[in-house]
Scaffold this active site. Sequence first.
Site, PDB file in Angstrom:
ATOM      1  N   GLU A  99       0.855  -1.193   0.000  1.00  0.00           N
ATOM      2  CA  GLU A  99       0.000   0.000   0.000  1.00  0.00           C
ATOM      3  C   GLU A  99       0.886   1.237   0.000  1.00  0.00           C
ATOM      4  OE1 GLU A  99      -3.273  -2.132   2.981  1.00  0.00           O
ATOM      5  OE2 GLU A  99      -2.152  -0.390   3.668  1.00  0.00           O
TER       6      GLU A  99
ATOM      7  N   LYS B 277       2.418   4.420   1.420  1.00  0.00           N
ATOM      8  CA  LYS B 277       2.546   4.925   2.789  1.00  0.00           C
ATOM      9  C   LYS B 277       2.412   6.447   2.708  1.00  0.00           C
ATOM     10  CE  LYS B 277       5.223   4.742   7.012  1.00  0.00           C
ATOM     11  NZ  LYS B 277       5.032   6.111   7.421  1.00  0.00           N
TER      12      LYS B 277
ATOM     13  N   ARG C 202      -2.594   9.404  11.347  1.00  0.00           N
ATOM     14  CA  ARG C 202      -3.320   8.154  11.559  1.00  0.00           C
ATOM     15  C   ARG C 202      -4.642   8.469  12.239  1.00  0.00           C
ATOM     16  NH1 ARG C 202      -1.026   2.849  12.504  1.00  0.00           N
ATOM     17  NH2 ARG C 202      -2.740   1.352  12.473  1.00  0.00           N
TER      18      ARG C 202
ATOM     19  N   ARG D 193      -3.790   8.979  16.486  1.00  0.00           N
ATOM     20  CA  ARG D 193      -2.832   7.892  16.726  1.00  0.00           C
ATOM     21  C   ARG D 193      -2.633   7.659  18.237  1.00  0.00           C
ATOM     22  NH1 ARG D 193       2.779   6.108  15.347  1.00  0.00           N
ATOM     23  NH2 ARG D 193       3.118   5.021  17.285  1.00  0.00           N
TER      24      ARG D 193
ATOM     25  N   GLU E 242      -5.457   6.722   7.264  1.00  0.00           N
ATOM     26  CA  GLU E 242      -4.605   7.909   7.335  1.00  0.00           C
ATOM     27  C   GLU E 242      -5.374   9.052   6.681  1.00  0.00           C
ATOM     28  OE1 GLU E 242      -1.541   7.494   8.726  1.00  0.00           O
ATOM     29  OE2 GLU E 242      -0.231   9.038   7.897  1.00  0.00           O
TER      30      GLU E 242
ATOM     31  N   PHE F 190      -7.241   1.860   5.357  1.00  0.00           N
ATOM     32  CA  PHE F 190      -6.479   0.646   5.033  1.00  0.00           C
ATOM     33  C   PHE F 190      -6.874  -0.544   5.894  1.00  0.00           C
ATOM     34  CE2 PHE F 190      -3.432   3.617   7.186  1.00  0.00           C
ATOM     35  CZ  PHE F 190      -3.388   3.010   8.433  1.00  0.00           C
TER      36      PHE F 190
ATOM     37  N   ARG G 295       4.885  -5.767  16.896  1.00  0.00           N
ATOM     38  CA  ARG G 295       5.478  -7.089  17.094  1.00  0.00           C
ATOM     39  C   ARG G 295       5.485  -7.871  15.792  1.00  0.00           C
ATOM     40  NH1 ARG G 295       1.937  -8.626  19.247  1.00  0.00           N
ATOM     41  NH2 ARG G 295       1.109  -6.679  20.032  1.00  0.00           N
TER      42      ARG G 295
ATOM     43  N   LYS H 191       7.382  -1.211   6.849  1.00  0.00           N
ATOM     44  CA  LYS H 191       7.371   0.020   6.051  1.00  0.00           C
ATOM     45  C   LYS H 191       8.679   0.144   5.287  1.00  0.00           C
ATOM     46  CE  LYS H 191       8.883   2.521  10.068  1.00  0.00           C
ATOM     47  NZ  LYS H 191       8.487   3.188  11.264  1.00  0.00           N
TER      48      LYS H 191
HETATM   49  P1  AMP Z   1       5.917   5.253  11.079  1.00  0.00           P
HETATM   50  O1  AMP Z   1       5.151   6.299  11.863  1.00  0.00           O
HETATM   51  O2  AMP Z   1       6.917   5.810  10.122  1.00  0.00           O
HETATM   52  O3  AMP Z   1       6.445   4.166  11.950  1.00  0.00           O
HETATM   53  O4  AMP Z   1       4.851   4.513  10.149  1.00  0.00           O
HETATM   54  C1  AMP Z   1       3.646   4.049  10.639  1.00  0.00           C
HETATM   55  C2  AMP Z   1       2.554   5.045  10.309  1.00  0.00           C
HETATM   56  O5  AMP Z   1       2.417   5.179   8.912  1.00  0.00           O
HETATM   57  C3  AMP Z   1       1.191   4.611  10.742  1.00  0.00           C
HETATM   58  O6  AMP Z   1       0.961   4.877  12.101  1.00  0.00           O
HETATM   59  C4  AMP Z   1       0.284   5.426   9.852  1.00  0.00           C
HETATM   60  O7  AMP Z   1       0.034   6.683  10.447  1.00  0.00           O
HETATM   61  C5  AMP Z   1       1.135   5.689   8.630  1.00  0.00           C
HETATM   62  N1  AMP Z   1       0.650   5.055   7.395  1.00  0.00           N
HETATM   63  C6  AMP Z   1       0.634   5.659   6.189  1.00  0.00           C
HETATM   64  N2  AMP Z   1       0.172   4.840   5.251  1.00  0.00           N
HETATM   65  C7  AMP Z   1      -0.123   3.660   5.850  1.00  0.00           C
HETATM   66  C8  AMP Z   1      -0.624   2.416   5.399  1.00  0.00           C
HETATM   67  N3  AMP Z   1      -0.906   2.204   4.120  1.00  0.00           N
HETATM   68  N4  AMP Z   1      -0.795   1.436   6.326  1.00  0.00           N
HETATM   69  C9  AMP Z   1      -0.510   1.639   7.627  1.00  0.00           C
HETATM   70  N5  AMP Z   1      -0.014   2.798   8.114  1.00  0.00           N
HETATM   71  C10 AMP Z   1       0.185   3.805   7.240  1.00  0.00           C
END
Ligand code: AMP
Length: 512
Positions: A209, A211, A216, A231, A260, A300, A371, A377
């Site tokens: 997907e 990102k 969030r 979040r 998001e 998502f 976990r 990502k």
């Molecule tokens: P990070 O904050 O860099 O650890 O990445 C996780 C965050 O990416 C999540 O908490 C979401 O806010 C955001 N996010 C953006 N796109 C997506 C997606 N397709 N699936 C899940 N999280 C996503």
Amino acid sequence: MLLDSVVEISRRVADTSKRLEKIGLLARLIRQLSPEEIEIVVQFLAGQARQGRIGIGYAALRDASTSPAASPTLEILDVDRILQNVTEAGGSGSQRRRLELLQTMFARATEREQQFLTGLLMGELRQGALEGIMLEAVAKASGISSERVRRAAMLAGDIARVARAALETGEAGLTQYDVQLFRPIQPMLAQSADDIPEALASIGEAALEYKLDGARVQVHKSGDDVVVYSRSLKDVTPALPEVVELVRALPAKDLILDGEVISLLPGGRPQPFQITMRRFGRKLDVERMRQELPMTPFWFDLLYLNGGRLLDETQARRFTALSELAPDSLIPHMVTGDAAAGDEFMEQALARGHEGVMAKAIDAKYAAGARGQSWVKVKRARTLDLVILAAEWGHGRRKGWLSNLHLGARDTEKGGFAMLGKTFKGLTDEMLEWQTHELLKLEIGRDSYTVHVEPKLVVEIAFNEIQASPRYASGLALRFARVKRYRPDKTAAEADTFEMVQRLSGMKDAAS
Ligand code: AMP
């Protein structure tokens, strides 16, 4: 129980790399605690006081430091009570009162307790990695399955309370923590991979997907009632009326969505994170903001639908249900096990201005936290080569070493360097030793905590975001800055410029 016993276990847990041993040590500790102590200690071991951020700085701690007690007498409940009093001290003379309280506590602490308390109050003991281990330990200590404990912690959003309930009332105590509309669930998080092939190697065939770099949200709906959670599980409903309207119109009686929201430019490209976040400020003129920065949600995940919880369904089934429910607001996605197809998808995401790609195991349940490797990502790493302007003396384990680095980018307009933040993350013991020697050679002045240096050493810093910040004169700060490596091959004149940082942040138009 004495604080000393907790400090001892904390040390032994840190000293062993064996997961089972860590779990065993913690389980034994938990079994020996009273219910009230469980809540406090579980938080301590996660690196936090029950009172949250107490708002004590280095300076106050320095003023409170006294010679240590010879033998341990401080009880866990004493520490908790003192910290509670510190938090509650207000009004005139509160500064002095807080200091006195801290002094009393430190005077009663042994040397290693003092170190533990300093680390705790400075937020340096915080270790997310311990969360999974702590859940296992609570399961072991209470004899409840770890699956059940984990579920309760996810739904309660708080391991400490769940730990207490598990030991106090057993499995029956956990039934209060089931999915419930309008009680937000801890969001599922992701691990990182360097690139798509690495992500696919760990997951196999995966749902990919985009990102998005927005905010969030978890949205709960029952009939016409809709609540949007952030979040951190705060109710942000008033800030996002257009999201509420969209969800209200979805053809479901009740549901919980995960997604998001992001502010898009008219052509569909995303605004920088900072701009999207303006919609969440305090006291906003929401209607005006809505016109200026309309928000688009991209869902998502679907965690609950029409009375049934979907958390234990596979990602593939949840996503199918979501696609039927909200086909117009789905995150761009594809399913593949092929690295070349995945790379192409990544390029597409980046070309459209997004942050990268999320790879999700299609057979995985929804689980709070990061976990396992169910969500991974992949971002294009962002790094900057910055110059060290000063360094602060470390404490605790880093005592005697110059640790926290002040980082600056070359300011080609005004001359000198624009400070962008500080970090001690990512520094190994060898690096600490090396930098202490090198920085002392460059010393141009110091105060009790900081050594200022000639701006010569260049260091490569990885970071997640550049954000607007009133803290530094530059107006910008790096989020989650960490040292990747030193760049002895570069001189300060070759370091990255502030202008480039401004561009990366989206605060300055790329064309200007
Ligand atoms: P990070 O904050 O860099 O650890 O990445 C996780 C965050 O990416 C999540 O908490 C979401 O806010 C955001 N996010 C953006 N796109 C997506 C997606 N397709 N699936 C899940 N999280 C996503």
